[in-house]
Structure formats: structure tokens, C-alpha cells
Design an enzyme around this catalytic site. Structure first.
Site, PDB file in Angstrom:
ATOM      1  N   GLY A  20     -19.585 -26.868 -49.205  1.00 28.95           N
ATOM      2  CA  GLY A  20     -19.080 -26.220 -50.423  1.00 28.95           C
ATOM      3  C   GLY A  20     -20.068 -26.511 -51.540  1.00 28.95           C
ATOM      4  N   PHE A  21     -19.577 -26.514 -52.767  1.00 31.94           N
ATOM      5  CA  PHE A  21     -20.473 -26.717 -53.914  1.00 31.94           C
ATOM      6  C   PHE A  21     -21.152 -28.081 -53.860  1.00 31.94           C
ATOM      7  CE2 PHE A  21     -17.695 -23.380 -55.483  1.00 31.94           C
ATOM      8  CZ  PHE A  21     -18.621 -22.511 -56.047  1.00 31.94           C
ATOM      9  N   GLY A  22     -20.379 -29.131 -53.518  1.00 36.63           N
ATOM     10  CA  GLY A  22     -20.934 -30.487 -53.530  1.00 36.63           C
ATOM     11  C   GLY A  22     -21.910 -30.718 -52.385  1.00 36.63           C
ATOM     12  N   GLU A  49      -5.356 -15.521 -63.139  1.00 38.13           N
ATOM     13  CA  GLU A  49      -6.370 -14.511 -62.781  1.00 38.13           C
ATOM     14  C   GLU A  49      -5.804 -13.498 -61.786  1.00 38.13           C
ATOM     15  OE1 GLU A  49     -10.496 -16.910 -63.657  1.00 38.13           O
ATOM     16  OE2 GLU A  49      -9.749 -17.003 -61.614  1.00 38.13           O
TER      17      GLU A  49
HETATM   18  C1  LIG Z   1      -8.817 -19.932 -55.796  1.00 39.30           C
HETATM   19  C2  LIG Z   1      -9.713 -20.945 -56.482  1.00 39.30           C
HETATM   20  C3  LIG Z   1     -10.281 -20.623 -57.709  1.00 39.30           C
HETATM   21  C4  LIG Z   1     -11.113 -21.540 -58.342  1.00 39.30           C
HETATM   22  N1  LIG Z   1     -11.678 -21.186 -59.549  1.00 39.30           N
HETATM   23  C5  LIG Z   1     -12.546 -22.021 -60.139  1.00 39.30           C
HETATM   24  C6  LIG Z   1     -13.228 -21.648 -61.334  1.00 39.30           C
HETATM   25  O1  LIG Z   1     -13.011 -20.549 -61.861  1.00 39.30           O
HETATM   26  N2  LIG Z   1     -14.114 -22.537 -61.869  1.00 39.30           N
HETATM   27  C7  LIG Z   1     -14.356 -23.747 -61.280  1.00 39.30           C
HETATM   28  O2  LIG Z   1     -15.198 -24.509 -61.774  1.00 39.30           O
HETATM   29  N3  LIG Z   1     -13.721 -24.136 -60.178  1.00 39.30           N
HETATM   30  C8  LIG Z   1     -12.839 -23.308 -59.576  1.00 39.30           C
HETATM   31  N4  LIG Z   1     -12.204 -23.692 -58.422  1.00 39.30           N
HETATM   32  C9  LIG Z   1     -12.428 -25.049 -57.914  1.00 39.30           C
HETATM   33  C10 LIG Z   1     -13.750 -25.134 -57.182  1.00 39.30           C
HETATM   34  O3  LIG Z   1     -13.885 -24.081 -56.255  1.00 39.30           O
HETATM   35  C11 LIG Z   1     -13.801 -26.485 -56.489  1.00 39.30           C
HETATM   36  O4  LIG Z   1     -13.714 -27.491 -57.483  1.00 39.30           O
HETATM   37  C12 LIG Z   1     -15.085 -26.659 -55.698  1.00 39.30           C
HETATM   38  O5  LIG Z   1     -15.142 -25.714 -54.660  1.00 39.30           O
HETATM   39  C13 LIG Z   1     -15.170 -28.078 -55.137  1.00 39.30           C
HETATM   40  O6  LIG Z   1     -16.317 -28.199 -54.370  1.00 39.30           O
HETATM   41  P1  LIG Z   1     -16.356 -29.182 -53.115  1.00 39.30           P
HETATM   42  O7  LIG Z   1     -17.752 -29.147 -52.610  1.00 39.30           O
HETATM   43  O8  LIG Z   1     -15.752 -30.479 -53.488  1.00 39.30           O
HETATM   44  O9  LIG Z   1     -15.350 -28.529 -52.073  1.00 39.30           O
HETATM   45  P2  LIG Z   1     -15.363 -27.084 -51.432  1.00 39.30           P
HETATM   46  O10 LIG Z   1     -16.204 -26.137 -52.199  1.00 39.30           O
HETATM   47  O11 LIG Z   1     -13.945 -26.723 -51.212  1.00 39.30           O
HETATM   48  O12 LIG Z   1     -16.075 -27.323 -50.029  1.00 39.30           O
HETATM   49  C14 LIG Z   1     -15.536 -28.121 -49.022  1.00 39.30           C
HETATM   50  C15 LIG Z   1     -16.203 -27.725 -47.720  1.00 39.30           C
HETATM   51  O13 LIG Z   1     -15.894 -28.694 -46.754  1.00 39.30           O
HETATM   52  C16 LIG Z   1     -15.580 -28.060 -45.541  1.00 39.30           C
HETATM   53  N5  LIG Z   1     -14.708 -28.987 -44.817  1.00 39.30           N
HETATM   54  C17 LIG Z   1     -13.523 -29.501 -45.210  1.00 39.30           C
HETATM   55  N6  LIG Z   1     -13.052 -30.359 -44.313  1.00 39.30           N
HETATM   56  C18 LIG Z   1     -13.950 -30.385 -43.305  1.00 39.30           C
HETATM   57  C19 LIG Z   1     -14.013 -31.090 -42.075  1.00 39.30           C
HETATM   58  N7  LIG Z   1     -13.063 -31.932 -41.703  1.00 39.30           N
HETATM   59  N8  LIG Z   1     -15.085 -30.874 -41.270  1.00 39.30           N
HETATM   60  C20 LIG Z   1     -16.054 -30.023 -41.607  1.00 39.30           C
HETATM   61  N9  LIG Z   1     -16.048 -29.334 -42.776  1.00 39.30           N
HETATM   62  C21 LIG Z   1     -15.011 -29.514 -43.613  1.00 39.30           C
HETATM   63  C22 LIG Z   1     -14.891 -26.780 -45.959  1.00 39.30           C
HETATM   64  O14 LIG Z   1     -14.967 -25.799 -44.936  1.00 39.30           O
HETATM   65  C23 LIG Z   1     -15.703 -26.396 -47.193  1.00 39.30           C
HETATM   66  O15 LIG Z   1     -16.808 -25.573 -46.859  1.00 39.30           O
HETATM   67  C24 LIG Z   1     -11.376 -22.795 -57.768  1.00 39.30           C
HETATM   68  C25 LIG Z   1     -10.800 -23.123 -56.531  1.00 39.30           C
HETATM   69  C26 LIG Z   1      -9.974 -22.201 -55.884  1.00 39.30           C
HETATM   70  C27 LIG Z   1      -9.378 -22.537 -54.538  1.00 39.30           C
END
Ligand SMILES: Cc1cc2nc3c(=O)[nH]c(=O)nc-3n(C[C@H](O)[C@H](O)[C@H](O)COP(=O)(O)OP(=O)(O)OC[C@H]3O[C@@H](n4cnc5c(N)ncnc54)[C@H](O)[C@@H]3O)c2cc1C
Length: 438
Positions: free
Chosen positions: A12-14, A174
Site C-alpha cells: 500500500g502507501f507505506g 464522499e
Molecule cells: C475508502 C477509503 C478512502 C480513503 N480516503 C482517504 C483520503 O481521502 N485521504 C487520505 O489521506 N487517506 C484516505 N484513506 C486512508 C488511506 O488509504 C490509508 O491511510 C492508507 O492506505 C494507509 O496505507 P498503508 O500502507 O498503511 O495501508 P494500505 O494502503 O491499506 O496497504 C496495506 C497493504 O497490505 C496488504 N496486506 C494486508 N495484510 C496482508 C498480509 N497479511 N499479507 C500480505 N499483504 C497484506 C494489503 O493487500 C495492502 O496492499 C482512505 C481509506 C479508505 C479505505
């Protein structure tokens, strides 16, 4: 030379930002995700409301990293971590719990949907967290209009054309606004027996105001805008029940065939895998350098990490995840080459935005509070900028201009599976369950 092995879980983003930060290093990076795509979650609601197609908000991870030669992408689900043996366990289509060793580990596994202990709501009220969720919601919304058109008994139209969003944070707001625009534009003149404009759209939340993470004035501006679009807002009461007939809120039954859950999220099980200290929400408490106490080789970033800044926990937003991922990548590189220890992580808050229908958004950054068309332009520019590839930026921009000018949408397909003599299986039915057997 033995190369240092960095395993990143989650693209994901991180996780993607951490991988990219390690691109010009000697490390051998393994990036694992259970999907083959990086998903731009902030635009999920646009797939759910037919503005964009799935391919416009998600990109194959190995395509994004095709030029990053030191990084291997693995499709599979991580099921646990052995901190002592320094390995993660991976299950994929035909293997279970295969150990993948690491020298450094970054966990960026995000969050999942939470029904606040009411998992029984899930079968009636899909959430919006993955690409599949977005297609399920789109199917459900479009199907409701089709069913209403086919229904000769007008007394049934009311339930079929009532759409309820549970949760008035950015996603609920939204989504409600986008639905209100959908019925007034693309769908308006296509039906003969029903008038889509009469659809009832309800936004329900237990909080006293919508968009609680925004300032009061912006929350009020968004509230007024939603009302202008015809959205009904019910605040101050949690939903007591969701079933096949709709919801019960504050003792009142509201009939609806389309309830969408836009309320809670719960962190991934990363805290359990690590047996680490977590906050009340279950997010792993990390140190100021984003590592787990006692384990300088393990970083946790994004939605699944918990870190306070200026006495408040950092929010679960894309910018936090991006900046933390970048920081974790740099920290690992610095440790590999024996460089200076980076300063503690500091989040630079670029602001908060939510779009409320066509040409209107709210934007809060520092002391600037903006609502209306200018905020919407800023929202559009920022979202285009953060899409994963240039081709997505171009196609999404063209689609937005087209939709803005004509009101037409990118994809209004109901995607069902017509298996041979098995009836219809819609994307929202569990595998093996056909519409005929439901
Ligand atoms: C509908 C919606 C709208 C949003 N709107 C906004 C916005 O307008 N502005 C904003 O700043 N933020 C928004 N967010 C929040 C933002 O998307 C999250 O804060 C961001 O995606 C977090 O990034 P991350 O890398 O922590 O997790 P994520 O981007 O969720 O990535 C996690 C990744 O880990 C993978 N994963 C999880 N568990 C496992 C596992 N056990 N094994 C292998 N892979 C795994 C998943 O498939 C995914 O690809 C929104 C979120 C949602 C759901």
C-alpha cells in the site's frame, strides 16, 4: 558478497514508499502483498459510484517496480512472524506457512473493515476497503435501480431506491454526495418506470457532526452542501440493527435494500504476530524511529502503526503512511551502510480534504480552511499527483473532465457470473453461492 535481505509486507502507501526508498541501495528487497496491485484507496468511492473503472485506481505492483532490479515482488499472504528466527510465514495458492527470512522487516499491512463487534452486519452492509468491495457496492447500487425499474408494484420502489450510508467520515460523505450526483446526471433520463432523482440517500452516524476530523466550519459547509444535494443526515445515534430489510436507528425502522458500511476500521494482526504492545485500537506502538521496542530490525508503518506526535496519535491517512514508509526505507539503508542515525520521524501534515459532489470540496491545512470550487481543484490536483503511474494520471484526468462536462460515467457495469446451469453468481455472493440458491 552477502546482500542484506529486507522483507516488506504490504504494498500500500507505506510499503511501496519503503521499497522505493531502498531502490538505489545494495539491499535485496522482497515485497509481499496478498493482492497483485497497489490500490489508491481514496478513490474507491469513485469506482463504487461508477465514475472510474477498477483499472484506473489500481496498478500491478510488479509493473510499478519493473525497473527496480533489487526488488522481488511476491504474491501471497503473510500469516505470522518469528522474531527470534527472523522470518515471516507466507501462504499462497498452493503452499502454507513457508518461512521467508529477513535481516530487516517492514510491516505495512494497513487496516481491515470493522463492524464494531457486529460482524453479522457484514452480509447486509458491504464496506469499502478493497477493489472487490468497490465492485460489490457498484453492483448493489446499480442493481437496485434495475430491480426498481423491473418492479411493477410502485409501493416497492421506495425500499429499492433508498440508499443508506452508515458512517459520516470522509468515505461516507464522499459516497453519499457521489450517489446524489449519479442519480441527477448519468441515470436521470435512462429509466422509464422510475425516476432516479427520487432516490432517498441517507447518511447515518452516532457522532454529533459529519466529518469529525475537520474543523466545525468545514463540517457545517459539507453538511449544507449534502443537504443541497438532497442527502438526509441522521446524527447522534448509532445503528442498532442492519438486516435484509434495512436498518433500525434510534428505534426507527428505515427500509432499504442498499446499506453500505462506511464506518469503522480495525488494524491488521501485525500486533499479534509480533506480540507487541498495541494501542486501544490494536495498532502496534512504535518508537520515534518507527521500530518495535527491543527490535531495531523491525519497523511498522502506516495505518497499522501507532505513534503520537504533539501529544496526539497520528491519523490513519495516506500521507502518514507514505512519509513513514520513506523514513523506514532510509533508516534501514543508513543501518546497512553504517551511516548516521536519522532524526526521529516527524510527520509533515499537508492537510486534510474531502470532496462533496461535483465541483465542491473542503480543505483544511494549518490555519487555512477552504470550501467550494477552489478546494475541489486542489483536491483533484493532489489526488492526480499521488496516483501511482503517469498513465493513471492521464486516464483519470481525462475521465474526470469527461464526467464533469457530460455527466457520463466511466463504468456502470453490473459484473455478474453466469455459470453454466448454476444461475447467476453476483460479485457480492460468497463463492459457490448462486443468486438462484440464495
Ligand atoms: C475508502 C477509503 C478512502 C480513503 N480516503 C482517504 C483520503 O481521502 N485521504 C487520505 O489521506 N487517506 C484516505 N484513506 C486512508 C488511506 O488509504 C490509508 O491511510 C492508507 O492506505 C494507509 O496505507 P498503508 O500502507 O498503511 O495501508 P494500505 O494502503 O491499506 O496497504 C496495506 C497493504 O497490505 C496488504 N496486506 C494486508 N495484510 C496482508 C498480509 N497479511 N499479507 C500480505 N499483504 C497484506 C494489503 O493487500 C495492502 O496492499 C482512505 C481509506 C479508505 C479505505
Amino acid at each position: 558478497m552477502v546482500r542484506t535481505k529486507v522483507v516488506i509486507v504490504g504494498a500500500g502507501f507505506g510499503g511501496l514508499a519503503a521499497a522505493r526508498a531502498l531502490r538505489n541501495t545494495s539491499a535485496s528487497v522482497v515485497l509481499i502483498d496478498r493482492t497483485n496491485h497497489h490500490l489508491f484507496e481514496p478513490l474507491l468511492y469513485q469506482v463504487a459510484t461508477s465514475v472510474l473503472t477498477t483499472g484506473q485506481i489500481a496498478t500491478p505492483i510488479r509493473g510499478i517496480l519493473r525497473r527496480q532490479k533489487n526488488t522481488t515482488v511476491i504474491l501471497g499472504e503473510v500469516t505470522g512472524v518469528d522474531k527470534d528466527k527472523k522470518c515471516v510465514f507466507l501462504s499462497d495458492a498452493d503452499r502454507e506457512n513457508v518461512p521467508i527470512p529477513y535481516d530487516y522487516l517492514v510491516l505495512a499491512t494497513g487496516v481491515t473493515q470493522s463492524y464494531f463487534g457486529h460482524n453479522e452486519f457484514a452480509q447486509y452492509a458491504p464496506g469499502l476497503k478493497t477493489l472487490v468491495d468497490a465492485v460489490i457496492v457498484r453492483n448493489k447500487v446499480l442493481q437496485a435501480f434495475e430491480q426498481a425499474e423491473a418492479e411493477e408494484d410502485p409501493s416497492r420502489h421506495r425500499d429499492l431506491l433508498t440508499f443508506i450510508l452508515v458512517g459520516a467520515g470522509p468515505t461516507g460523505v464522499e459516497m453519499a454526495a457521489a450517489l446524489a450526483v449519479l442519480v441527477r446526471t448519468a441515470l436521470k433520463s435512462e429509466f422509464r418506470r422510475i425516476d432516479p432523482v427520487t432516490a432517498r440517500i441517507l447518511l447515518v452516524d452516532m457522532a454529533p457532526r459529519i466529518l469529525p476530523t475537520f474543523s466545525k466550519d468545514l463540517s457545517e459547509a459539507a453538511n449544507k452542501r449534502l443537504q443541497d444535494l438532497g442527502v438526509e443526515i441522521r446524527l447522534g445515534h448509532s445503528v442498532d440493527l442492519i438486516d435484509a430489510d434495512g436498518i433500525i436507528v434510534a428505534g426507527e425502522r428505515i427500509f432499504s435494500k442498499t446499506v453500505i458500511w462506511t464506518a469503522g476500521v480495525a488494524p491488521s494482526p501485525a500486533g499479534k504476530w509480533l506480540s507487541a504492545d498495541t494501542d486501544r485500537a490494536g495498532r502496534v506502538r512504535v518508537q520515534p524511529d518507527l521500530t518495535v521496542p527491543g527490535h531495531p530490525e523491525i519497523s511498522v508503518v502506516g495505518d497499522t502503526a501507532s505513534l503520537d506526535q504533539n501529544g496526539k496519535p497520528l491519523p490513519g491517512v495516506a500521507q502518514v503512511a507514505l512519509q513513514q514508509g520513506r523514513y523506514a526505507g532510509k533508516l534501514i539503508h543508513s543501518r546497512i551502510v553504517g551511516g548516521p542515525t536519522p532524526k526521529p520521524f516527524k510527520y509533515f501534515d499537508k492537510g486534510n480534504m474531502a470532496v462533496v459532489g461535483k465541483g465542491f470540496a473542503v480543505l483544511q491545512t494549518g490555519k487555512i480552511h477552504l470550501s467550494g470550487f477552489l478546494a475541489w481543484l486542489a483536491w483533484a490536483a493532489v489526488h492526480l499527483q499521488f496516483l501511482a503511474t503517469s498513465s493513471l494520471r492521464v486516464t483519470v484526468f481525462v475521465q474526470w473532465v469527461w464526467t464533469y462536462v457530460t455527466g457520463q460515467r466511466g463504468s456502470r457495469l453490473i459484473v455478474n457470473d453466469y455459470g453454466s446451469n448454476q444461475g447467476t453468481r453476483s460479485a457480492d455472493a460468497p463463492l459457490g453461492v448462486t443468486a438462484a440458491s440464495k
